[in-house]
Scaffold this active site. Sequence first.
Site, mmCIF file in Angstrom:
data_model
loop_
_atom_site.group_PDB
_atom_site.id
_atom_site.type_symbol
_atom_site.label_atom_id
_atom_site.label_comp_id
_atom_site.label_asym_id
_atom_site.label_seq_id
_atom_site.Cartn_x
_atom_site.Cartn_y
_atom_site.Cartn_z
ATOM 1 N N HIS A 196 70.050 5.578 -2.656
ATOM 2 C CA HIS A 196 71.213 6.177 -2.280
ATOM 3 C C HIS A 196 71.365 7.310 -1.592
ATOM 4 C CE1 HIS A 196 75.871 6.091 -2.763
ATOM 5 N NE2 HIS A 196 75.746 7.325 -2.898
ATOM 6 N N ASP A 205 66.984 -1.615 -8.124
ATOM 7 C CA ASP A 205 66.774 -0.794 -6.965
ATOM 8 C C ASP A 205 67.974 -1.197 -5.983
ATOM 9 O OD1 ASP A 205 65.674 0.365 -4.984
ATOM 10 O OD2 ASP A 205 63.861 -0.619 -4.580
ATOM 11 N N GLU A 229 70.295 7.634 -6.667
ATOM 12 C CA GLU A 229 70.421 8.578 -5.836
ATOM 13 C C GLU A 229 69.703 9.850 -6.095
ATOM 14 O OE1 GLU A 229 74.102 11.211 -3.895
ATOM 15 O OE2 GLU A 229 74.321 10.432 -5.825
#
EC number: 3.2.1.4
Length: 389
Positions: A306, A357, A366
């Site tokens: 992310h 994932d 993230e």
Amino acid sequence: MAFTATMLSWSVLEYGKRMGGEVGNARAAIRWATDYLLKAATQTPGKLYVGVGDPDADHRCWERPEDMDTPRAVYSVSKTNPGSDVAGETAAALAAASLVFRVTDRAYSRRLLAVAKTVMVFAMKYQGKYSDYLGSVVCPFYCSYSGYQDELLWGASWLFRATNDAFYLNYLKSLGANDNTDFFSWDNKFAGARVLLSRFQQQAEDFMCRILPNNPSSTTQYTPGGLMYKQSSANLQYATSISFLLFTYSKYIASSKHSFTCGNLLFTASSLRSLAKKQVDYILGENPLKMSYMVGFGARFPQKIHHRAASLPSLATYPGHIGCQAGFQYLDSSSPNPNILTGAVVGGPDQNDAFTDDRKDFSHAEPATYINAPLVGSLAYLVGSYGNG
């Protein structure tokens, strides 16, 4: 950023000699951050700048840094809108960095320390939580959940270490902070301060007992694969930061051949090192999924983190402008990121060692600098102990 800078500095101070040629890169990373913090603390007398941009507007866009066109408003704390938490951490970062540069750049070190003292006075004199005054500008993203007593303790601890001035020691004693914690993170610094100063030995060991598994004082959950598990969102930040404290306290007590008990169980420096190494090994791939949670390291690592710049095409491959909303096609894409953010550590697996994932799963996919920074010291320790094979 301030916590990241503090932890990078602590890593260099404890393990810089084990970093080899990388210590120069570590110093450069610290200086990049402290140059910014110096500007934030000195640009306008009586103010400390603590944030840039509208977080809600930024989150409504998925675009490359080069294409950003969201508002770049700046936010500050002052005597009428205090922020002892962010000021205390800024003071800690500058004081810690002053020690890093004390030999290599004395003038810069002196400036860092002088500004650290000024910011700490501000934190002490005008007390309050910055999120109480900045509200939605920082919440819910970076609220001061733990309050500001920990940052006052943390900032004063670093200034005492940097100056050996009894003023800071007396201030530490006056705080009387005795929070029984099993956390260490960008938000909660109590444990870090206790480990930093050996005067907090009993409190540091109380913290260790809360972390070490299989003892009557432990309050820390572990996954089936052995990873310490604190929270569902970005859990690896706790694994990296606490592992750093385990390694560092083990270093402190090993030098005096000290041991301690949790209930009727005896623990030594070796006990702490063993647990910390297991956490680092888990992060780097020794886990049930055989997944390295450091991007670019090992045979298997997250492909869809992310991260805007990693997920969008680079300027080299797509020089045209990608607008705020147009970028969401890349967030939604099932393809791997086109750019590998080498070295970044993501939030990590859930309490059952599972990891999806998924770029949209920011809680686990993230990366953040406050996850990576404490890991630098731990890796330096391990390289110095086991080599780089």
